[in-house]
Design an enzyme around this catalytic site. Structure first.
Site, PDB file in Angstrom:
ATOM      1  N   LYS A  69     -21.811 -30.803   0.672  1.00  0.00           N
ATOM      2  CA  LYS A  69     -21.765 -32.117   0.007  1.00  0.00           C
ATOM      3  C   LYS A  69     -20.394 -32.337  -0.657  1.00  0.00           C
ATOM      4  O   LYS A  69     -19.795 -33.398  -0.532  1.00  0.00           O
ATOM      5  CB  LYS A  69     -22.876 -32.181  -1.054  1.00  0.00           C
ATOM      6  N   ASN A  70     -19.905 -31.299  -1.339  1.00  0.00           N
ATOM      7  CA  ASN A  70     -18.670 -31.471  -2.106  1.00  0.00           C
ATOM      8  C   ASN A  70     -17.425 -31.543  -1.226  1.00  0.00           C
ATOM      9  O   ASN A  70     -16.338 -31.857  -1.718  1.00  0.00           O
ATOM     10  CB  ASN A  70     -18.520 -30.350  -3.138  1.00  0.00           C
TER      11      ASN A  70
ATOM     12  N   ARG B  44     -20.788 -39.172 -10.116  1.00  0.00           N
ATOM     13  CA  ARG B  44     -19.448 -39.162 -10.689  1.00  0.00           C
ATOM     14  C   ARG B  44     -18.362 -39.044  -9.627  1.00  0.00           C
ATOM     15  O   ARG B  44     -17.252 -39.523  -9.810  1.00  0.00           O
ATOM     16  CB  ARG B  44     -19.320 -38.005 -11.660  1.00  0.00           C
TER      17      ARG B  44
ATOM     18  N   CYS C 104     -22.074 -36.992 -18.844  1.00  0.00           N
ATOM     19  CA  CYS C 104     -23.215 -36.679 -17.985  1.00  0.00           C
ATOM     20  C   CYS C 104     -23.923 -35.470 -18.573  1.00  0.00           C
ATOM     21  O   CYS C 104     -23.459 -34.884 -19.549  1.00  0.00           O
ATOM     22  CB  CYS C 104     -22.795 -36.447 -16.545  1.00  0.00           C
TER      23      CYS C 104
ATOM     24  N   ARG D   8     -17.057 -34.578 -19.171  1.00  0.00           N
ATOM     25  CA  ARG D   8     -16.460 -34.806 -17.854  1.00  0.00           C
ATOM     26  C   ARG D   8     -15.570 -36.051 -17.777  1.00  0.00           C
ATOM     27  O   ARG D   8     -15.856 -36.990 -17.027  1.00  0.00           O
ATOM     28  CB  ARG D   8     -17.541 -34.855 -16.776  1.00  0.00           C
ATOM     29  N   PRO D   9     -14.471 -36.055 -18.491  1.00  0.00           N
ATOM     30  CA  PRO D   9     -13.557 -37.206 -18.411  1.00  0.00           C
ATOM     31  C   PRO D   9     -12.818 -37.236 -17.074  1.00  0.00           C
ATOM     32  O   PRO D   9     -12.850 -36.260 -16.319  1.00  0.00           O
ATOM     33  CB  PRO D   9     -12.578 -36.946 -19.554  1.00  0.00           C
ATOM     34  N   ILE D  10     -12.138 -38.370 -16.783  1.00  0.00           N
ATOM     35  CA  ILE D  10     -11.304 -38.428 -15.569  1.00  0.00           C
ATOM     36  C   ILE D  10      -9.847 -38.729 -15.935  1.00  0.00           C
ATOM     37  O   ILE D  10      -9.092 -39.291 -15.158  1.00  0.00           O
ATOM     38  CB  ILE D  10     -11.840 -39.442 -14.530  1.00  0.00           C
ATOM     39  N   ASP D  11      -9.495 -38.314 -17.165  1.00  0.00           N
ATOM     40  CA  ASP D  11      -8.134 -38.582 -17.640  1.00  0.00           C
ATOM     41  C   ASP D  11      -7.068 -37.965 -16.740  1.00  0.00           C
ATOM     42  O   ASP D  11      -5.975 -38.502 -16.592  1.00  0.00           O
ATOM     43  CB  ASP D  11      -7.988 -38.072 -19.081  1.00  0.00           C
ATOM     44  N   LEU D  12      -7.384 -36.835 -16.111  1.00  0.00           N
ATOM     45  CA  LEU D  12      -6.362 -36.168 -15.294  1.00  0.00           C
ATOM     46  C   LEU D  12      -6.101 -36.926 -13.990  1.00  0.00           C
ATOM     47  O   LEU D  12      -4.980 -36.941 -13.491  1.00  0.00           O
ATOM     48  CB  LEU D  12      -6.760 -34.709 -15.016  1.00  0.00           C
TER      49      LEU D  12
ATOM     50  N   ASP E 279     -21.299 -23.766 -10.219  1.00  0.00           N
ATOM     51  CA  ASP E 279     -22.442 -24.331  -9.505  1.00  0.00           C
ATOM     52  C   ASP E 279     -23.465 -23.257  -9.094  1.00  0.00           C
ATOM     53  O   ASP E 279     -24.515 -23.592  -8.539  1.00  0.00           O
ATOM     54  CB  ASP E 279     -21.963 -25.105  -8.255  1.00  0.00           C
TER      55      ASP E 279
ATOM     56  N   ILE F 241     -16.553 -23.606 -17.460  1.00  0.00           N
ATOM     57  CA  ILE F 241     -16.086 -24.860 -16.852  1.00  0.00           C
ATOM     58  C   ILE F 241     -16.661 -26.087 -17.565  1.00  0.00           C
ATOM     59  O   ILE F 241     -15.942 -27.027 -17.864  1.00  0.00           O
ATOM     60  CB  ILE F 241     -16.419 -24.911 -15.340  1.00  0.00           C
TER      61      ILE F 241
ATOM     62  N   ARG G 137     -30.121 -34.896  -4.646  1.00  0.00           N
ATOM     63  CA  ARG G 137     -28.727 -35.322  -4.614  1.00  0.00           C
ATOM     64  C   ARG G 137     -27.878 -34.384  -3.765  1.00  0.00           C
ATOM     65  O   ARG G 137     -26.880 -34.816  -3.178  1.00  0.00           O
ATOM     66  CB  ARG G 137     -28.134 -35.329  -6.037  1.00  0.00           C
TER      67      ARG G 137
HETATM   68  C1  UD1 Z   1     -16.444 -30.529  -8.926  1.00  0.00           C
HETATM   69  C2  UD1 Z   1     -17.725 -30.396  -8.133  1.00  0.00           C
HETATM   70  C3  UD1 Z   1     -18.830 -29.830  -9.003  1.00  0.00           C
HETATM   71  C4  UD1 Z   1     -18.378 -28.533  -9.677  1.00  0.00           C
HETATM   72  C5  UD1 Z   1     -17.048 -28.724 -10.377  1.00  0.00           C
HETATM   73  C6  UD1 Z   1     -16.476 -27.420 -10.898  1.00  0.00           C
HETATM   74  C7  UD1 Z   1     -17.518 -32.179  -6.517  1.00  0.00           C
HETATM   75  C8  UD1 Z   1     -17.986 -33.502  -6.032  1.00  0.00           C
HETATM   76  N1  UD1 Z   1     -18.077 -31.701  -7.637  1.00  0.00           N
HETATM   77  O1  UD1 Z   1     -16.705 -31.469  -9.974  1.00  0.00           O
HETATM   78  O2  UD1 Z   1     -19.963 -29.589  -8.186  1.00  0.00           O
HETATM   79  O3  UD1 Z   1     -19.344 -28.138 -10.621  1.00  0.00           O
HETATM   80  O4  UD1 Z   1     -16.074 -29.276  -9.474  1.00  0.00           O
HETATM   81  O5  UD1 Z   1     -16.326 -26.501  -9.881  1.00  0.00           O
HETATM   82  O6  UD1 Z   1     -16.684 -31.565  -5.891  1.00  0.00           O
HETATM   83  N2  UD1 Z   1     -11.792 -32.424 -16.498  1.00  0.00           N
HETATM   84  C9  UD1 Z   1     -11.065 -33.112 -17.433  1.00  0.00           C
HETATM   85  N3  UD1 Z   1     -10.408 -34.246 -17.042  1.00  0.00           N
HETATM   86  C10 UD1 Z   1     -10.441 -34.700 -15.760  1.00  0.00           C
HETATM   87  C11 UD1 Z   1     -11.173 -33.984 -14.806  1.00  0.00           C
HETATM   88  C12 UD1 Z   1     -11.846 -32.835 -15.210  1.00  0.00           C
HETATM   89  O7  UD1 Z   1     -11.019 -32.726 -18.608  1.00  0.00           O
HETATM   90  O8  UD1 Z   1      -9.814 -35.725 -15.475  1.00  0.00           O
HETATM   91  C13 UD1 Z   1     -12.539 -31.215 -16.914  1.00  0.00           C
HETATM   92  C14 UD1 Z   1     -14.048 -31.347 -16.736  1.00  0.00           C
HETATM   93  O9  UD1 Z   1     -14.657 -31.995 -17.829  1.00  0.00           O
HETATM   94  C15 UD1 Z   1     -14.468 -29.907 -16.588  1.00  0.00           C
HETATM   95  C16 UD1 Z   1     -13.281 -29.280 -15.840  1.00  0.00           C
HETATM   96  O10 UD1 Z   1     -12.185 -30.161 -16.032  1.00  0.00           O
HETATM   97  O11 UD1 Z   1     -14.616 -29.303 -17.824  1.00  0.00           O
HETATM   98  C17 UD1 Z   1     -13.490 -29.091 -14.369  1.00  0.00           C
HETATM   99  O12 UD1 Z   1     -13.974 -30.287 -13.815  1.00  0.00           O
HETATM  100  P1  UD1 Z   1     -13.685 -30.720 -12.320  1.00  0.00           P
HETATM  101  O13 UD1 Z   1     -13.130 -29.570 -11.546  1.00  0.00           O
HETATM  102  O14 UD1 Z   1     -12.890 -31.968 -12.334  1.00  0.00           O
HETATM  103  O15 UD1 Z   1     -15.143 -31.044 -11.799  1.00  0.00           O
HETATM  104  P2  UD1 Z   1     -15.481 -32.131 -10.748  1.00  0.00           P
HETATM  105  O16 UD1 Z   1     -14.331 -32.270  -9.813  1.00  0.00           O
HETATM  106  O17 UD1 Z   1     -16.005 -33.346 -11.427  1.00  0.00           O
END
Ligand code: UD1
Length: 486
Positions: A74-75, A148, A172, A177-181, A360, A382, A452
């Site tokens: 899926k990922n 997300r 969530c 889980r922000p998307i600031d990066l 996961d 994580i 899901r």
């Molecule tokens: C992906 C996987 C998810 C897995 C996770 C960690 C998919 C669709 N999902 O989620 O199954 O559990 O990787 O292996 O591939 N973070 C920030 N800012 C950002 C982005 C992330 O602070 O802009 C933080 C997150 O809150 C978290 C960490 O970085 O604490 C890792 O998150 P991330 O690797 O981005 O997880 P996802 O890509 O959402």
């Protein structure tokens, strides 16, 4: 066989084994209801299935014996589908898992104007995506809040269309889980970002290459920006990248589409932007988390299970940890065998980015720890709030104490059947495993979480000897405007 005729208004309870009769104008097709999420959505159909109310009833105690075919990841499939936005030619993806998140992504792409076809019969796991006529570069809140990973369209949309409007996902169950990066990275590539009304709007005439050093390793962030950079002008260097196999798989697809990418799978990725990408055909890698989930289920039920169509090299950290616990696993090129009779010994685990132990798999490992002799300390690095399954496991008799990011599990404790509730995707998998080990009958509520990301989990488990059935009801309502057969 029972037949259920929908009058479009009343709530109709459809027991598994019934058939759903679709309207005559679309051929009066009859759809078997083995599980509600399997229903097809037809244009103008009277039905949309919702498996929100589904439950699993599992009677524990049976060893899992036989073969299970692992589905596509899926990922890896989610970013691959988003990558189709980058070209006006069709992208054909194979080994796509039939899970709810994939259906959500289809809806998202269709809402933007994409054509998304699904193969039938033997080609049931193939999808062809054509993003020739993208009219609406927007990911609405209704879709983003359920998945997300919808934010993965942000980079490709700005790169191809010069504009993207994507809802901010919000928090969530497993953390903020922000998307600031993602956003900062796009700014580094020259996009102008505005945030208002809960949406992020990114615009750019054409993105230009830049130097991005991720503050923190992010999987979808690496994927999003890698996609964006493929069409940027000049070279992009990204450092502190995620090294997950799903990132490598996406780079393989993008390369087939004409992108110039070096270093995917290492922490530094270089992308030489090109003017245009073209269509491609690509096979999605096997799902390492589904494979790991079945491995732990087999170990704990004392089974003899062979997993086919999997990629053992992606499961290194898990296999090593299980061997430390005393499990015997035999790996071949694309299969794994777990045999029974293990006396499990407790071992600590810390979740890390790949190639470390995957977050996961943390919930499923926790169930294993309850059945191992001794104390296991599980540290979740994580996500900040990923221990919700612990409380449910305690209700089933486990001895688990959560202290911040650490869970202390003392084993071995027998697990006893109870009514439990899923809180997120992987937590649900852990409850299924616990139920397979427990005495008597466990009822697991809110299995839409598991739908899901796990394809036909109850059928796969049943096929290797588990006693599991889905019970549920369907809430029929008029379809909004689905133009895909999901
Ligand atoms: C992906 C996987 C998810 C897995 C996770 C960690 C998919 C669709 N999902 O989620 O199954 O559990 O990787 O292996 O591939 N973070 C920030 N800012 C950002 C982005 C992330 O602070 O802009 C933080 C997150 O809150 C978290 C960490 O970085 O604490 C890792 O998150 P991330 O690797 O981005 O997880 P996802 O890509 O959402």
């Amino acid at each position: 066989m029972k037949f259920v005729r929908n009058d479009g208004s009343k709530k109709t309870v459809v027991p598994p084994g019934a058939e759903l009769v679709l309207p005559p104008e679309i051929g009066g097709l009859k759809k078997p209801v083995t599980r509600s999420r399997n229903l097809r959505i037809f244009p103008d159909s009277l039905f949309i299935s919702e498996s929100l109310m589904d439950k699993f009833v599992i009677r524990g105690g049976n060893p899992l014996v036989g073969n299970v075919r692992i589905s596509g990841a899926k990922n890896a499939a989610l970013p691959a589908m988003a990558a189709a936005i980058l070209t006006d030619e069709p992208v054909i993806l194979e080994n796509i898992p039939d899970v709810r998140d994939i259906q959500t992504e289809r809806k998202l792409l269709v809402s933007m104007g994409a054509e998304v076809e699904l193969g039938y019969g033997r080609a049931a796991h193939r999808t062809t995506i054509s993003c020739k006529n993208l009219v609406n570069p927007e990911a609405a809140y209704e879709l983003v809040k359920t998945m997300r990973a919808s934010t993965l369209v942000l980079g490709p949309l700005v790169a191809r269309m010069g504009r993207a409007r994507v809802s901010q996902p919000g928090g969530c169950a497993i953390g903020a889980r922000p998307i600031d990066l993602h956003v900062k990275g796009l700014e580094r590539l020259g996009a102008t970002i505005r945030q208002e009304h809960g949406y992020i709007e990114a615009t750019a005439d054409r993105l230009r290459g830049g130097h991005i050093i991720f503050d923190k390793i992010t999987v979808t962030g690496t994927e999003d920006l890698m996609m964006a950079a493929t069409l940027a002008q000049g070279e992009t260097i990204m450092e502190n990248c995620a090294r997950e196999p799903e990132v490598v798989d996406l780079a393989a697809l993008l390369t087939r589409m004409g992108a110039k990418i070096e270093g995917a799978g290492t922490s530094t990725v270089r992308i030489h932007g090109v003017e245009k990408l073209h269509g491609a055909r690509h096979r999605i890698i096997p799902d390492r988390i589904e494979a790991g989930t079945f491995v732990i289920a087999a170990v704990l039920t004392g089974g003899d299970l062979t997993l086919t169509n999997c990629e053992p090299t992606h499961l290194g950290a898990l296999i090593q940890k299980l061997e430390e616990c005393g499990v015997k696993i035999t790996a071949a090129a694309d299969s794994l065998r777990v045999t029974n009779g293990h006396q499990l010994i407790a071992a600590d685990v810390t979740t890390e980015e790949y190639p470390g132990f995957p977050t996961d798999m943390q919930a499923q490992y926790m169930v294993l720890a309850t059945q191992a002799q001794g104390t296991s300390i599980i540290t979740e690095n994580i996500f900040e709030n990923r221990f919700m399954h612990a409380q449910e496991l305690v209700r089933m008799g486990a001895n688990i104490k959560v202290e911040g990011r650490r869970a202390i599990v003392r084993g071995k404790t027998p697990l006893s059947a109870a009514a439990v509730q899923c809180s997120d995707l992987r937590a649900s998998a852990s409850l299924v495993i616990a139920a397979l080990v427990a005495d008597e009958e466990t009822i697991i509520d809110r299995v839409y979480h598991i739908d899901r990301g796990y394809e036909r989990i109850e059928e796969k488990l049943k096929g290797v000897g588990a006693q599991i059935r889905r019970i549920g009801e369907i809430l029929p309502r008029r379809a909004a405007a689905p133009s895909v057969v999901a």
